[in-house]
Write an enzyme that holds these catalytic residues in place. Sequence first.
Site, PDB file in Angstrom:
ATOM      1  N   LYS A 102       1.042  -1.318   0.118  1.00 20.82           N
ATOM      2  CA  LYS A 102      -0.421  -0.031   0.093  1.00 20.82           C
ATOM      3  C   LYS A 102       1.272   1.346   0.160  1.00 20.82           C
ATOM      4  O   LYS A 102       1.549   1.715   0.870  1.00 20.82           O
ATOM      5  CB  LYS A 102      -0.956   0.009   1.382  1.00 20.82           C
ATOM      6  CG  LYS A 102      -1.696   1.591   1.274  1.00 20.82           C
ATOM      7  CD  LYS A 102      -3.068   1.879   2.672  1.00 20.82           C
ATOM      8  CE  LYS A 102      -1.738   2.826   3.154  1.00 20.82           C
ATOM      9  NZ  LYS A 102      -1.447   3.739   2.190  1.00 20.82           N
ATOM     10  N   GLU A 140       9.952   1.517  10.211  1.00 21.41           N
ATOM     11  CA  GLU A 140      10.992   2.138   9.755  1.00 21.41           C
ATOM     12  C   GLU A 140      10.346   3.663  10.305  1.00 21.41           C
ATOM     13  O   GLU A 140       9.327   3.953   9.068  1.00 21.41           O
ATOM     14  CB  GLU A 140      10.905   1.932   8.360  1.00 21.41           C
ATOM     15  CG  GLU A 140      11.845   0.852   8.364  1.00 21.41           C
ATOM     16  CD  GLU A 140      13.316   0.422   8.871  1.00 21.41           C
ATOM     17  OE1 GLU A 140      13.935   1.387   9.191  1.00 21.41           O
ATOM     18  OE2 GLU A 140      13.671  -0.116   8.460  1.00 21.41           O
ATOM     19  N   CYS A 200      13.371  10.938   5.271  1.00 24.55           N
ATOM     20  CA  CYS A 200      13.522  10.830   7.736  1.00 24.55           C
ATOM     21  C   CYS A 200      15.082  10.520   7.994  1.00 24.55           C
ATOM     22  O   CYS A 200      15.383  10.587   9.150  1.00 24.55           O
ATOM     23  CB  CYS A 200      13.953   9.351   7.180  1.00 24.55           C
ATOM     24  SG  CYS A 200      14.066   7.830   5.943  1.00 24.55           S
ATOM     25  N   GLU A 216      10.088  15.989  15.083  1.00 25.19           N
ATOM     26  CA  GLU A 216      10.542  15.728  13.283  1.00 25.19           C
ATOM     27  C   GLU A 216       9.944  16.559  12.695  1.00 25.19           C
ATOM     28  O   GLU A 216       8.841  16.771  13.055  1.00 25.19           O
ATOM     29  CB  GLU A 216      10.359  14.308  12.547  1.00 25.19           C
ATOM     30  CG  GLU A 216      10.875  14.582  11.527  1.00 25.19           C
ATOM     31  CD  GLU A 216      10.367  13.230  10.760  1.00 25.19           C
ATOM     32  OE1 GLU A 216       9.270  11.837  11.026  1.00 25.19           O
ATOM     33  OE2 GLU A 216      11.141  12.078  10.293  1.00 25.19           O
TER      34      GLU A 216
HETATM   35  P1  NAD Z   1       2.558   8.826   8.023  1.00 19.20           P
HETATM   36  O1  NAD Z   1       2.549   7.767   9.589  1.00 19.20           O
HETATM   37  O2  NAD Z   1       1.331   9.985   8.342  1.00 19.20           O
HETATM   38  O3  NAD Z   1       1.846   7.439   6.685  1.00 19.20           O
HETATM   39  C1  NAD Z   1       2.384   6.690   5.828  1.00 19.20           C
HETATM   40  C2  NAD Z   1       1.517   5.369   5.581  1.00 19.20           C
HETATM   41  O4  NAD Z   1       0.767   4.977   6.654  1.00 19.20           O
HETATM   42  C3  NAD Z   1       0.271   5.965   4.494  1.00 19.20           C
HETATM   43  O5  NAD Z   1       0.612   5.187   3.437  1.00 19.20           O
HETATM   44  C4  NAD Z   1      -1.098   5.880   5.367  1.00 19.20           C
HETATM   45  O6  NAD Z   1      -1.230   5.836   4.495  1.00 19.20           O
HETATM   46  C5  NAD Z   1      -0.463   4.958   6.478  1.00 19.20           C
HETATM   47  N1  NAD Z   1      -1.483   5.411   7.744  1.00 19.20           N
HETATM   48  C6  NAD Z   1      -1.772   5.934   8.299  1.00 19.20           C
HETATM   49  N2  NAD Z   1      -2.952   5.816   9.151  1.00 19.20           N
HETATM   50  C7  NAD Z   1      -2.905   4.650   9.574  1.00 19.20           C
HETATM   51  C8  NAD Z   1      -3.050   3.944  10.021  1.00 19.20           C
HETATM   52  N3  NAD Z   1      -3.937   3.829  11.306  1.00 19.20           N
HETATM   53  N4  NAD Z   1      -3.016   2.652   9.619  1.00 19.20           N
HETATM   54  C9  NAD Z   1      -1.607   2.153   8.997  1.00 19.20           C
HETATM   55  N5  NAD Z   1      -1.906   2.654   8.257  1.00 19.20           N
HETATM   56  C10 NAD Z   1      -2.060   4.296   8.194  1.00 19.20           C
HETATM   57  O7  NAD Z   1       3.977   9.118   7.695  1.00 19.20           O
HETATM   58  P2  NAD Z   1       3.905   9.837   6.247  1.00 19.20           P
HETATM   59  O8  NAD Z   1       3.384  11.325   6.085  1.00 19.20           O
HETATM   60  O9  NAD Z   1       3.868   9.318   4.866  1.00 19.20           O
HETATM   61  O10 NAD Z   1       5.313  10.070   5.924  1.00 19.20           O
HETATM   62  C11 NAD Z   1       6.419  11.572   6.868  1.00 19.20           C
HETATM   63  C12 NAD Z   1       7.025   9.927   7.572  1.00 19.20           C
HETATM   64  O11 NAD Z   1       7.333   8.528   7.444  1.00 19.20           O
HETATM   65  C13 NAD Z   1       7.792  11.171   8.523  1.00 19.20           C
HETATM   66  O12 NAD Z   1       8.105   9.984  10.260  1.00 19.20           O
HETATM   67  C14 NAD Z   1       9.483  10.256   8.306  1.00 19.20           C
HETATM   68  O13 NAD Z   1      10.676  10.326   8.625  1.00 19.20           O
HETATM   69  C15 NAD Z   1       8.622   9.422   7.585  1.00 19.20           C
HETATM   70  N6  NAD Z   1       9.239   8.067   7.442  1.00 19.20           N
HETATM   71  C16 NAD Z   1      10.232   6.923   7.937  1.00 19.20           C
HETATM   72  C17 NAD Z   1      11.216   6.160   6.178  1.00 19.20           C
HETATM   73  C18 NAD Z   1      12.691   5.647   7.621  1.00 19.20           C
HETATM   74  O14 NAD Z   1      13.068   4.519   6.293  1.00 19.20           O
HETATM   75  N7  NAD Z   1      12.987   5.058   8.246  1.00 19.20           N
HETATM   76  C19 NAD Z   1      12.014   6.980   5.445  1.00 19.20           C
HETATM   77  C20 NAD Z   1      10.298   7.346   5.026  1.00 19.20           C
HETATM   78  C21 NAD Z   1       9.497   8.511   5.845  1.00 19.20           C
END
Ligand code: NAD
Length: 491
Positions: free
Chosen positions: A180, A255, A291, A390
């Site tokens: 997804k 992650e 990230c 962050e």
């Molecule tokens: P987010 O947590 O808002 O969303 C990530 C994903 O989770 C999306 O696909 C979203 O639809 C899904 N999601 C949202 N609510 C959910 C739930 N209740 N249950 C299951 N899935 C759900 O994050 P974002 O805004 O897309 O991305 C930014 C964040 O991701 C930042 O914190 C960044 O640091 C982190 N990130 C981490 C890495 C890593 O490898 N550590 C890499 C890239 C981004």
Amino acid sequence: MQNSTIPTKLFIANEYVSSEGDDRLTLRNPWNDSDITKDVHVAGRDDINNACLAAESALGKGPWAQFTGAQRSAHLLRVAALMEENAEKLAYLESIPTGRPISAIIHFDIKHMVEVFRYYAGWADKIEGRSYIEDNGFYKIVRYEPIGVCAGIASWNATFMYVGWKIAPALAAGNCFIFKSSEKSPLGALALGQLFKEAGFPPGVVQFVTGDGNTGSLLASHQKISKLSFTGSANVGRKIQEAAAKSNLKKITLELGGKSPAIVFADAPMEIAIGGYSVGGGFLANSGQICVAASRVIVEESISKEFCSSLVKLFESVSAEMGTNPLDASTTHGPIVDQQQFQRVMGYIEQGKRSAELLTGGSRIGTKGQFIQPTIFLNPQKDSSIWTEEIFGPVLTVMTFKDEEEAIGLANETDYGLASCIYTSDVTRALRVSSRVQSGGVAINSPFLPELNTPFGGIKQSGYGHELGKESLKSYMNAKSIHINMEIPKL
Ligand code: NAD
């Protein structure tokens, strides 16, 4: 590309199908705020059930379970070649809703994804077990088996990298995968479905679903999914862990976010510390939406003036070039992904103005699109949100230090632990400090970049588990121990 050729349906069992429900996602282009499509299908309960059933029928006595390691390897290589051939189209589809420059998507994200598929193709026919002679009367065998139906949920900032990190090792190990993408970046991932089909993967082996957090939570709580790898924020990571615990205790990899430090010592090679792809350049890649971005720079006081003025010059030159179309090959820095994230970043900037010295930036660029000036704050209050939280945008905080001990203390003063950078000419110091900083990865004289053969992952509230390397392959397998009693009486 015409809107009619933009993939918007779910990719289930090797076909693009309409979702069972009527919910649709709307996508806007953050470069000029225009509408892209209002028709991206949202996967609901029935769709996720269908995907799980298709995956199950590829496993067990199904076709995918009959593939040898060498056949899995050949298929991974084939899809990697197709990804390379289709790079421009894929990059276009990923760029329009996210604003990520097309050149970065082609030359970094897709290139890396292809390399990851080739790397795990090399593993697929080399998965071995081990055995122990019967010194206690039992001959023992350890074998590694695929887990079954696996899933991945990703953030929007580099979708193709997450496709590589999650799907390639899972397939190498013999699993099926349901991916997804983020509701902000569903198009490029959807287009990959056709390529997996063309490469000869049987129906149900690789499936792409789209939707928001509701679709994500259906995956996280599904009884038939045995492993889920999540890339996203710490807040959602907590919900995923809870859903896994409340459903079938699926294995999870988290992650999550970061607030990574870059420690710059006075003996740092300055052209490395400041130059194009270093402290400043590395941080601003993808306009700070990375990230592992080292968003807290901890610089030795004796060089802080010279260092900050070079950093300001770099940020201002990037700012002056911002605003061009991410689809132009020459664009290096794009907008913030959407209005919601734009408001969030601007909120932090306003708080920063009250808690630190603003060295440069701090405003919106232009009136069209979601552009924010690359911004630097100096010596923020220790409890301020710009130092502790962050931001995920082009906002850097710089703090000065007097000695190594203080630098390490500042670096570790965070709930996160994703990556750290150390800039110095003294290799002994670099190794000493790298053993004391609390993070899953450390880069010396460089931004932290993923490597194919080393594990990538965080500690503390940056999550647990790993992508890449042998570690990720193992995380997609169950170890099974078989104990054979060698002392049964002869008949
Ligand atoms: P987010 O947590 O808002 O969303 C990530 C994903 O989770 C999306 O696909 C979203 O639809 C899904 N999601 C949202 N609510 C959910 C739930 N209740 N249950 C299951 N899935 C759900 O994050 P974002 O805004 O897309 O991305 C930014 C964040 O991701 C930042 O914190 C960044 O640091 C982190 N990130 C981490 C890495 C890593 O490898 N550590 C890499 C890239 C981004």
